[in-house]
Design a protein around this motif. Sequence first.
Motif, PDB file in Angstrom:
ATOM      1  N   ARG A  96       0.763  -1.160   0.034  1.00  0.00           N
ATOM      2  CA  ARG A  96       0.031  -0.154   0.093  1.00  0.00           C
ATOM      3  C   ARG A  96       1.108   1.295  -0.102  1.00  0.00           C
ATOM      4  NH1 ARG A  96      -3.302  -3.386   2.935  1.00  0.00           N
ATOM      5  NH2 ARG A  96      -2.295  -2.872   4.992  1.00  0.00           N
ATOM      6  N   ALA A  97       1.967   1.088   0.475  1.00  0.00           N
ATOM      7  CA  ALA A  97       2.977   2.506   0.569  1.00  0.00           C
ATOM      8  C   ALA A  97       3.604   2.267  -0.647  1.00  0.00           C
ATOM      9  CB  ALA A  97       3.906   2.251   1.701  1.00  0.00           C
ATOM     10  N   CYS A  98       4.025   1.445  -1.294  1.00  0.00           N
ATOM     11  CA  CYS A  98       4.607   1.473  -2.620  1.00  0.00           C
ATOM     12  C   CYS A  98       3.933   1.282  -3.868  1.00  0.00           C
ATOM     13  CB  CYS A  98       6.041   0.728  -2.523  1.00  0.00           C
ATOM     14  SG  CYS A  98       5.689  -0.930  -2.567  1.00  0.00           S
ATOM     15  N   GLY A  99       2.963   0.723  -3.933  1.00  0.00           N
ATOM     16  CA  GLY A  99       1.946   0.425  -4.883  1.00  0.00           C
ATOM     17  C   GLY A  99       2.866  -0.815  -5.693  1.00  0.00           C
ATOM     18  N   GLU A 100       3.979  -1.213  -5.652  1.00  0.00           N
ATOM     19  CA  GLU A 100       4.647  -2.172  -6.205  1.00  0.00           C
ATOM     20  C   GLU A 100       4.272  -3.677  -5.813  1.00  0.00           C
ATOM     21  OE1 GLU A 100       5.709  -1.692  -9.112  1.00  0.00           O
ATOM     22  OE2 GLU A 100       6.121   0.552  -9.215  1.00  0.00           O
TER      23      GLU A 100
END
Length: 257
Positions: A96-100
């Motif tokens: 959720r923090a990086c989207g990867e």
Amino acid sequence: MARVTAPALRRGLDILELLIDQDEGLRVPEITQHLGLPRATTHELVNTLADRGYVTISKETGRVAMGLSALRLGAGYERGLDLATVGRECAGEVARACGETVQVVVRDGGFAVFIVRIDSKYSVRLVSQVGSRLPASCTAGGKALLSALSARELDELFPNDKALRQMTSNSISTRKRLLSELETARERGWTEEYCESNDHAACVAAPVHDRLGNCVAAMSISVPTPRWGDAEKDHYVELVLNGAKAMARRLGASVPS
């Protein structure tokens, strides 16, 4: 004492292991060719596995694929493995923090096995599956796991350069390079790969320790190379280190904030 084996059971397990990574299944002649079994034996084993629900056989195509009983076995294993549950929660926070794509791997000999995978939010993403195995020396997560091994254990797994499996032209191909990268990993606490398991992917990873200080897993962030750069890498390193620490804390390890 001579080792007692059960040939039919062993062959049945060989079929199941072959089918794990075959999304569309295989026909009996293909299974026969892959495993070098007599066709009649393959038919008998496949039909037995189908009767018990471990595989399905398509009436339209004749393809053999994994069945619900195999899924139940995996689910039973996962229920008893806190590592997967905790890993999924912590990997989800990092994703959720990086989207990867964020993954958690464990080691099986010289391989890294994926036990958690959280998809990237982007349409262009990396493809991997829970349960898949990759040579540990080709992946950031695998190298994080290898960095926790002793020199003797590494010698047993990789006695020479030929023991190193390569997936791309960038994969580690010599013991010298492997040992050098593992030493660097121990010093800085994280690992990386660039197009070593996939020609279009970069990755960073950090080891996860349990309450006894054992390295039991590694968390990684995988990114398609078009979205990769030095600034992005620094951000992902920070995220994956924090994610691995959070996972370790939930496993009972004493980890400084």
